[in-house]
Design an enzyme around this catalytic site. Structure first.
Site, mmCIF file in Angstrom:
data_model
loop_
_atom_site.group_PDB
_atom_site.id
_atom_site.type_symbol
_atom_site.label_atom_id
_atom_site.label_comp_id
_atom_site.label_asym_id
_atom_site.label_seq_id
_atom_site.Cartn_x
_atom_site.Cartn_y
_atom_site.Cartn_z
ATOM 1 N N HIS A 280 30.243 -18.782 -17.286
ATOM 2 C CA HIS A 280 29.629 -17.636 -18.020
ATOM 3 C C HIS A 280 28.159 -17.904 -18.003
ATOM 4 O O HIS A 280 27.368 -17.912 -18.860
ATOM 5 C CB HIS A 280 30.049 -17.437 -19.521
ATOM 6 C CG HIS A 280 29.605 -16.078 -20.157
ATOM 7 N ND1 HIS A 280 30.241 -15.275 -20.981
ATOM 8 C CD2 HIS A 280 28.595 -15.181 -19.639
ATOM 9 C CE1 HIS A 280 29.796 -14.153 -21.074
ATOM 10 N NE2 HIS A 280 28.578 -14.248 -20.561
ATOM 11 N N ARG B 237 32.913 -8.757 -18.298
ATOM 12 C CA ARG B 237 33.392 -9.545 -19.524
ATOM 13 C C ARG B 237 35.068 -9.894 -19.010
ATOM 14 O O ARG B 237 35.829 -8.860 -18.524
ATOM 15 C CB ARG B 237 33.399 -8.678 -20.648
ATOM 16 C CG ARG B 237 32.185 -8.336 -21.404
ATOM 17 C CD ARG B 237 31.653 -9.692 -21.995
ATOM 18 N NE ARG B 237 30.736 -9.762 -22.742
ATOM 19 C CZ ARG B 237 29.453 -10.168 -22.189
ATOM 20 N NH1 ARG B 237 29.401 -10.661 -21.080
ATOM 21 N NH2 ARG B 237 28.403 -10.301 -23.055
ATOM 22 N N GLU C 252 36.543 -18.626 -23.765
ATOM 23 C CA GLU C 252 35.561 -19.498 -23.357
ATOM 24 C C GLU C 252 35.255 -20.496 -24.470
ATOM 25 O O GLU C 252 34.882 -19.938 -25.440
ATOM 26 C CB GLU C 252 34.178 -18.702 -22.853
ATOM 27 C CG GLU C 252 34.557 -17.483 -21.793
ATOM 28 C CD GLU C 252 33.489 -16.624 -21.599
ATOM 29 O OE1 GLU C 252 32.376 -16.690 -22.211
ATOM 30 O OE2 GLU C 252 33.462 -15.920 -20.513
HETATM 31 N N1 NAD Z 1 28.083 -12.792 -17.050
HETATM 32 C C1 NAD Z 1 26.671 -12.742 -17.487
HETATM 33 O O1 NAD Z 1 26.182 -13.885 -17.640
HETATM 34 C C2 NAD Z 1 26.171 -11.309 -17.963
HETATM 35 C C3 NAD Z 1 25.073 -11.323 -18.392
HETATM 36 C C4 NAD Z 1 24.662 -10.008 -18.547
HETATM 37 C C5 NAD Z 1 25.591 -8.846 -18.877
HETATM 38 N N2 NAD Z 1 26.612 -9.098 -18.679
HETATM 39 C C6 NAD Z 1 27.873 -7.922 -18.605
HETATM 40 O O2 NAD Z 1 27.321 -6.801 -17.644
HETATM 41 C C7 NAD Z 1 27.622 -5.738 -18.488
HETATM 42 C C8 NAD Z 1 26.674 -4.685 -17.621
HETATM 43 O O3 NAD Z 1 25.379 -4.969 -17.899
HETATM 44 P P1 NAD Z 1 24.230 -4.058 -17.611
HETATM 45 O O4 NAD Z 1 22.768 -4.601 -18.155
HETATM 46 O O5 NAD Z 1 24.209 -3.599 -16.246
HETATM 47 O O6 NAD Z 1 24.329 -2.745 -18.467
HETATM 48 P P2 NAD Z 1 24.000 -1.270 -18.497
HETATM 49 O O7 NAD Z 1 24.109 -0.711 -19.781
HETATM 50 O O8 NAD Z 1 22.658 -0.944 -17.696
HETATM 51 O O9 NAD Z 1 25.167 -0.717 -17.409
HETATM 52 C C9 NAD Z 1 26.658 -0.548 -17.589
HETATM 53 C C10 NAD Z 1 27.081 0.518 -17.208
HETATM 54 O O10 NAD Z 1 28.319 0.733 -17.206
HETATM 55 C C11 NAD Z 1 28.893 2.083 -17.478
HETATM 56 N N3 NAD Z 1 30.272 2.346 -18.037
HETATM 57 C C12 NAD Z 1 30.332 2.122 -19.292
HETATM 58 N N4 NAD Z 1 32.013 2.392 -19.462
HETATM 59 C C13 NAD Z 1 32.289 2.438 -18.185
HETATM 60 C C14 NAD Z 1 33.608 2.503 -17.702
HETATM 61 N N5 NAD Z 1 34.569 2.618 -18.460
HETATM 62 N N6 NAD Z 1 33.941 2.785 -16.549
HETATM 63 C C15 NAD Z 1 32.911 2.711 -15.736
HETATM 64 N N7 NAD Z 1 31.477 2.472 -16.126
HETATM 65 C C16 NAD Z 1 31.273 2.448 -17.233
HETATM 66 C C17 NAD Z 1 27.727 2.486 -18.143
HETATM 67 O O11 NAD Z 1 27.596 4.088 -17.895
HETATM 68 C C18 NAD Z 1 26.435 1.988 -17.453
HETATM 69 O O12 NAD Z 1 25.903 2.769 -16.645
HETATM 70 C C19 NAD Z 1 27.230 -6.134 -19.760
HETATM 71 O O13 NAD Z 1 27.969 -4.826 -20.635
HETATM 72 C C20 NAD Z 1 27.952 -7.297 -20.003
HETATM 73 O O14 NAD Z 1 28.960 -7.467 -20.449
HETATM 74 C C21 NAD Z 1 27.258 -10.295 -18.124
HETATM 75 O O1 3PG Z 2 25.641 -10.394 -22.376
HETATM 76 C C1 3PG Z 2 24.942 -11.165 -21.798
HETATM 77 O O2 3PG Z 2 23.631 -11.081 -21.835
HETATM 78 C C2 3PG Z 2 25.476 -12.303 -20.943
HETATM 79 O O3 3PG Z 2 26.870 -12.305 -21.018
HETATM 80 C C3 3PG Z 2 24.898 -13.476 -21.513
HETATM 81 O O4 3PG Z 2 25.012 -13.550 -22.911
HETATM 82 P P1 3PG Z 2 26.328 -13.921 -23.707
HETATM 83 O O5 3PG Z 2 26.936 -15.381 -22.799
HETATM 84 O O6 3PG Z 2 25.806 -14.643 -24.965
HETATM 85 O O7 3PG Z 2 27.382 -12.952 -23.834
#
Ligand code: NAD
Ligand code: 3PG
Length: 333
Positions: free
Chosen positions: A298, A241, A271
C-alpha cells in the site's frame, strides 16, 4: 505557557512526529497526537477537546464521532475514505474533507509500472532466467503480445485513471474506460474509448486496472463472479482498494487455473495481510505462481515529495477551516 486558541487531534503513528503539521498550523494550535490507528484507544476526554481532527489510517466510527463535542471538521490525509463513517459525521453535524491531489502522479506511475511489467512478463522471465539450465532466449514466454495489440480496461477514470491513460497511450495500447460518474464527452477529452457496462470492459480487456473508490456499489466487483467474467488469460492490477476484489480464495483459484494470467496488487482488505495459501505461495516463490503475483505494501501513493505534500496540504485544510470557517475538499455521503 500561553493558552492556545485551538486543539487539533492528529492520528496516527505512521506520521512519526507531527512537525510539518505544527509548522503549517502555527502557534495558535495545540496538537494532540494520537499515536495509534486503533480507534478503541482514543480517549473520550481528549476527543471532546478537539476543534478539528486529522486522520490517516485510523477507522472513525460513531464510537469516536459521538465524542467529538466541539469539532468543526474532520480531515483525512489520504484520498479514500471507506474507513470513515460519513453518515455518523453528518448526523453529528461535523463536515468531512479528504486530500485529493497529493499522490495522483505516484499512483499512476505505480499502476503503469505494474501494467508494463506484467504485460512484458518481466518477473516470470526473471524467475525463469534465474533457474535456467540450458538455452537462454528459448525461455521467452508465450503468449507475449505487442503493446499496440493489447487492450487495457480502466475502471474509474477520475484523477488517477486519467493519469494512467496519459502515461500508457504513447505505448500504443488500446484503452477502454468504464466510469458511470463521468459525463459524456469525457472520453474524447481524455482519449479513451468509453464502455457503458462493467461486464463489457471485463470481457474485452487484456489488462484491467482498478481506479475507483470502494463503495457499496463497487465492493466485490472482482469477486469470484467478476473474475470469471474477465477474458481468459487477463492481467489484473489493483492500486485502488482491496475491497474491490472478493476473498483471496477467489484470486488464488483464478491464478491457479490460469484464467487470470497475473495480478499486481497494492491494496488488500486486510493490511498487513494475514495467513492465506495464496500469500504463502507468493512468499515462498512457489513455481506455479513465480512472477505472476506482485504485491506492494500500500505504498503506490508514496514518494518523498508526495508524503510532504500530503501532510502539508491536509494540515493547510485544517488551518483554513479554523481561520476562515471554510472546509475545502469537502466530501458528502
Ligand atoms: N494505493 C494507494 O496508495 C492509493 C492512493 C490514492 C488513492 N487510492 C485509491 O484510488 C482511488 C481513486 O483515486 P482518484 O484520486 O482517482 O479518485 P477520483 O475520485 O478522482 O476518481 C474515482 C473515479 O471512480 C469513479 N467511480 C466511482 N464508482 C465507480 C464504479 N462503481 N465503477 C467505475 N467507476 C467508478 C468516479 O466516478 C471517479 O471518476 C481512491 O478512491 C483510493 O481508493 C489509492
Ligand atoms: O487513499 C489514499 O490516499 C491512499 O490509499 C493512501 O492513503 P491510505 O493508505 O491512508 O488509504
Amino acid at each position: 505557557m500561553t493558552q492556545k486558541k485551538y486543539v487539533v487531534g492528529i492520528t496516527d503513528h505512521m506520521i512519526g512526529t507531527p512537525d510539518l503539521e505544527a509548522e503549517v498550523l502555527g502557534s495558535d494550535v495545540e496538537i494532540d497526537f494520537f499515536a495509534t490507528t486503533d480507534e478503541t484507544l482514543f480517549d473520550a476526554d481528549r476527543l471532546g477537546r478537539l476543534d478539528a481532527l486529522l486522520v490517516w489510517g485510523a477507522r472513525l466510527t460513531s464510537r469516536s464521532i459521538s465524542r467529538l463535542h466541539r469539532c468543526r471538521g474532520v480531515v483525512r490525509y489520504g484520498v479514500g475514505y471507506e474507513k470513515i463513517d460519513l453518515a455518523a459525521l453528518a448526523n453529528a453535524g461535523i463536515p468531512f474533507a479528504n486530500n485529493p491531489d497529493y499522490g495522483t502522479e505516484e499512483v499512476a506511475d505505480h499502476a503503469s509500472a505494474m501494467i508494463l511489467s506484467l504485460h512484458r512478463r518481466l518477473w516470470e522471465h526473471d524467475a525463469r532466467a534465474r533457474g535456467y539450465t540450458s538455452g537462454w532466449q528459448v525461455h521467452s514466454l508465450k503468449p507475449l503480445s505487442r503493446s499496440n495489440r493489447a487492450t487495457i480496461g480502466i475502471i474509474g477514470v477520475g484523477r488517477i485513471g486519467t493519469a494512467v491513460v496519459n502515461r500508457l497511450k504513447p505505448f500504443g495500447f488500446h484503452i477502454l474506460g468504464y466510469d458511470p460518474g463521468q459525463p459524456p464527452g469525457h472520453e474524447k477529452a481524455v482519449g479513451y474509448q468509453r464502455v457503458d457496462r462493467l461486464d463489457d470492459i471485463l470481457a474485452q480487456s487484456d489488462i484491467v486496472t482498478l481506479h475507483c473508490p470502494a463503495t457499496a456499489e463497487s465492493r466485490g466487483m472482482l469477486d469470484a463472479d467478476g473474475l470469471a467474467r474477465l477474458k481468459p488469460g487477463a492481467i489484473l492490477v489493483n492500486t485502488a482498494r482491496g475491497e474491490l476484489l472478493g476473498d483471496l480464495d477467489a484470486l488464488e483459484a483464478a491464478l491457479r487455473s490460469g484464467h487470470l494470467a497475473a495480478a499486481a496488487i497494492d491494496t488488500l482488505t486486510q493490511e498487513p495481510p494475514g495467513h492465506h495459501p495464496l500469500l504463502s505461495a507468493w512468499r515462498d516463490r512457489e513455481d506455479w505462481l513465480a512472477g505472476r503475483l506482485v504485491i506492494t505494501p500500500h505504498n503506490a501513493f508514496y514518494s518523498d515529495h508526495a508524503a510532504v505534500e500530503m501532510r502539508t496540504n491536509a494540515a493547510r485544510t485544517v488551518k483554513i477551516l479554523l481561520d476562515e470557517g471554510r472546509l475545502r475538499n469537502r466530501v458528502t455521503a
